[in-house]
Design a protein around this motif. Structure first.
Motif, PDB file in Angstrom:
ATOM      1  N   ASP A  62       0.825  -1.219   0.000  1.00 57.54           N
ATOM      2  CA  ASP A  62       0.000   0.000   0.000  1.00 57.54           C
ATOM      3  C   ASP A  62       0.860   1.271   0.000  1.00 57.54           C
ATOM      4  N   PHE A  63       2.077   1.169   0.517  1.00 61.82           N
ATOM      5  CA  PHE A  63       2.994   2.317   0.527  1.00 61.82           C
ATOM      6  C   PHE A  63       3.950   2.291  -0.669  1.00 61.82           C
ATOM      7  N   ASN A  64       3.664   1.426  -1.650  1.00 59.47           N
ATOM      8  CA  ASN A  64       4.521   1.251  -2.827  1.00 59.47           C
ATOM      9  C   ASN A  64       5.894   0.697  -2.442  1.00 59.47           C
ATOM     10  N   ILE A  65       5.921  -0.099  -1.397  1.00 58.20           N
ATOM     11  CA  ILE A  65       7.135  -0.789  -0.956  1.00 58.20           C
ATOM     12  C   ILE A  65       6.944  -2.264  -1.274  1.00 58.20           C
ATOM     13  N   LEU A  66       7.810  -2.791  -2.138  1.00 55.65           N
ATOM     14  CA  LEU A  66       7.665  -4.160  -2.632  1.00 55.65           C
ATOM     15  C   LEU A  66       8.793  -5.036  -2.108  1.00 55.65           C
ATOM     16  N   ASP A  67       8.652  -6.342  -2.356  1.00 56.47           N
ATOM     17  CA  ASP A  67       9.660  -7.316  -1.950  1.00 56.47           C
ATOM     18  C   ASP A  67      11.012  -6.971  -2.584  1.00 56.47           C
ATOM     19  N   GLN A  68      12.077  -7.039  -1.816  1.00 50.18           N
ATOM     20  CA  GLN A  68      13.461  -6.775  -2.211  1.00 50.18           C
ATOM     21  C   GLN A  68      13.764  -5.285  -2.443  1.00 50.18           C
ATOM     22  N   ASP A  69      12.836  -4.407  -2.144  1.00 46.65           N
ATOM     23  CA  ASP A  69      13.130  -2.975  -2.210  1.00 46.65           C
ATOM     24  C   ASP A  69      14.124  -2.600  -1.116  1.00 46.65           C
ATOM     25  N   ILE A  70      14.794  -1.497  -1.312  1.00 44.33           N
ATOM     26  CA  ILE A  70      15.734  -0.993  -0.309  1.00 44.33           C
ATOM     27  C   ILE A  70      15.194   0.334   0.209  1.00 44.33           C
ATOM     28  N   LEU A  71      15.058   0.416   1.518  1.00 41.65           N
ATOM     29  CA  LEU A  71      14.595   1.647   2.147  1.00 41.65           C
ATOM     30  C   LEU A  71      15.799   2.422   2.643  1.00 41.65           C
ATOM     31  N   VAL A  72      15.821   3.702   2.329  1.00 40.98           N
ATOM     32  CA  VAL A  72      16.857   4.590   2.866  1.00 40.98           C
ATOM     33  C   VAL A  72      16.225   5.310   4.039  1.00 40.98           C
ATOM     34  N   ILE A  73      16.789   5.072   5.209  1.00 41.13           N
ATOM     35  CA  ILE A  73      16.182   5.565   6.447  1.00 41.13           C
ATOM     36  C   ILE A  73      17.146   6.507   7.142  1.00 41.13           C
ATOM     37  N   ASP A  74      16.634   7.686   7.449  1.00 45.19           N
ATOM     38  CA  ASP A  74      17.435   8.698   8.149  1.00 45.19           C
ATOM     39  C   ASP A  74      16.941   8.789   9.581  1.00 45.19           C
ATOM     40  N   ARG A  75      17.822   8.477  10.521  1.00 45.08           N
ATOM     41  CA  ARG A  75      17.437   8.498  11.935  1.00 45.08           C
ATOM     42  C   ARG A  75      17.589   9.882  12.540  1.00 45.08           C
ATOM     43  N   ALA A  76      18.185  10.816  11.801  1.00 47.62           N
ATOM     44  CA  ALA A  76      18.388  12.154  12.343  1.00 47.62           C
ATOM     45  C   ALA A  76      17.191  13.069  12.093  1.00 47.62           C
ATOM     46  N   LEU A  77      16.302  12.673  11.193  1.00 47.87           N
ATOM     47  CA  LEU A  77      15.159  13.529  10.875  1.00 47.87           C
ATOM     48  C   LEU A  77      14.084  13.429  11.939  1.00 47.87           C
ATOM     49  N   SER A  78      13.396  14.508  12.124  1.00 47.16           N
ATOM     50  CA  SER A  78      12.257  14.523  13.040  1.00 47.16           C
ATOM     51  C   SER A  78      11.007  14.110  12.287  1.00 47.16           C
ATOM     52  N   PRO A  79      10.086  13.442  12.982  1.00 45.56           N
ATOM     53  CA  PRO A  79       8.862  13.023  12.291  1.00 45.56           C
ATOM     54  C   PRO A  79       8.027  14.227  11.874  1.00 45.56           C
ATOM     55  N   ALA A  80       7.448  14.098  10.696  1.00 47.76           N
ATOM     56  CA  ALA A  80       6.564  15.140  10.183  1.00 47.76           C
ATOM     57  C   ALA A  80       5.320  14.462   9.635  1.00 47.76           C
ATOM     58  N   LEU A  81       4.263  15.215   9.547  1.00 44.76           N
ATOM     59  CA  LEU A  81       3.013  14.654   9.040  1.00 44.76           C
ATOM     60  C   LEU A  81       3.161  14.208   7.595  1.00 44.76           C
ATOM     61  N   ASP A  82       2.503  13.092   7.275  1.00 39.36           N
ATOM     62  CA  ASP A  82       2.436  12.517   5.929  1.00 39.36           C
ATOM     63  C   ASP A  82       3.791  12.000   5.428  1.00 39.36           C
ATOM     64  N   THR A  83       4.663  11.589   6.341  1.00 42.57           N
ATOM     65  CA  THR A  83       5.914  10.943   5.937  1.00 42.57           C
ATOM     66  C   THR A  83       5.842   9.475   6.333  1.00 42.57           C
ATOM     67  N   LEU A  84       6.627   8.671   5.616  1.00 41.51           N
ATOM     68  CA  LEU A  84       6.721   7.259   5.964  1.00 41.51           C
ATOM     69  C   LEU A  84       7.797   7.087   7.012  1.00 41.51           C
ATOM     70  N   ALA A  85       7.524   6.209   7.956  1.00 40.07           N
ATOM     71  CA  ALA A  85       8.476   5.999   9.042  1.00 40.07           C
ATOM     72  C   ALA A  85       8.568   4.514   9.355  1.00 40.07           C
ATOM     73  N   LEU A  86       9.748   4.112   9.799  1.00 39.56           N
ATOM     74  CA  LEU A  86       9.951   2.765  10.316  1.00 39.56           C
ATOM     75  C   LEU A  86       9.842   2.861  11.826  1.00 39.56           C
ATOM     76  N   VAL A  87       8.897   2.127  12.379  1.00 37.88           N
ATOM     77  CA  VAL A  87       8.659   2.182  13.820  1.00 37.88           C
ATOM     78  C   VAL A  87       8.781   0.771  14.393  1.00 37.88           C
ATOM     79  N   ILE A  88       8.888   0.721  15.695  1.00 36.97           N
ATOM     80  CA  ILE A  88       8.912  -0.563  16.397  1.00 36.97           C
ATOM     81  C   ILE A  88       7.597  -0.691  17.152  1.00 36.97           C
TER      82      ILE A  88
END
Length: 119
Positions: A62-88
């Motif tokens: 649903d987020f256009n993330i498919l099998d074997q895709d690579i996510l580039v994740i920045d841990r220094a950014l602050s959360p903002a509305l309407d952004t994708l985030a990796l959460v636990i």
């Protein structure tokens, strides 16, 4: 023996060793002179806080993330509305779209790019 004394004259053409002159057919390899694209520089703003995560499965289609895709994740950014985030959540990683800022959310990082395989 007779000597003729003559004043030394300057040459009409300047033979400067540092000047290049193109002669003949131009090299077809001249396009290799372009700078190489460094993906770390192109995709990250803070190298130390950026992580690459490979996705297994199509759970987040649903987020256009498919099998074997690579996510580039920045841990220094602050959360903002309407952004994708990796959460636990409950000990597992999950991808969510931030619709409202929750304080109880355990944010791991903000997804800045999704790299898809073309073939």
């Amino acid at each position: 023996m007779e000597l003729k004394i003559k004043k030394i004259q300057r040459a009409l053409v300047d033979y400067n060793g540092n000047t290049s002159v193109q002669t003949g057919f131009p090299s077809p390899a001249t396009h290799y002179r372009e700078p190489v694209i460094d993906l770390n520089q192109a995709l990250t703003t803070s190298k130390e806080a950026t992580f690459y995560v490979r996705v297994k499965g199509n759970e987040w289609r649903d987020f256009n993330i498919l099998d074997q895709d690579i996510l580039v994740i920045d841990r220094a950014l602050s959360p903002a509305l309407d952004t994708l985030a990796l959460v636990i959540e409950e000990g597992d990683f999950n991808v969510i779209r931030i619709t409202k800022l929750k304080s109880q959310l355990e944010l791991w990082g903000i997804i800045t790019y999704i790299i898809h395989k073309a073939i």
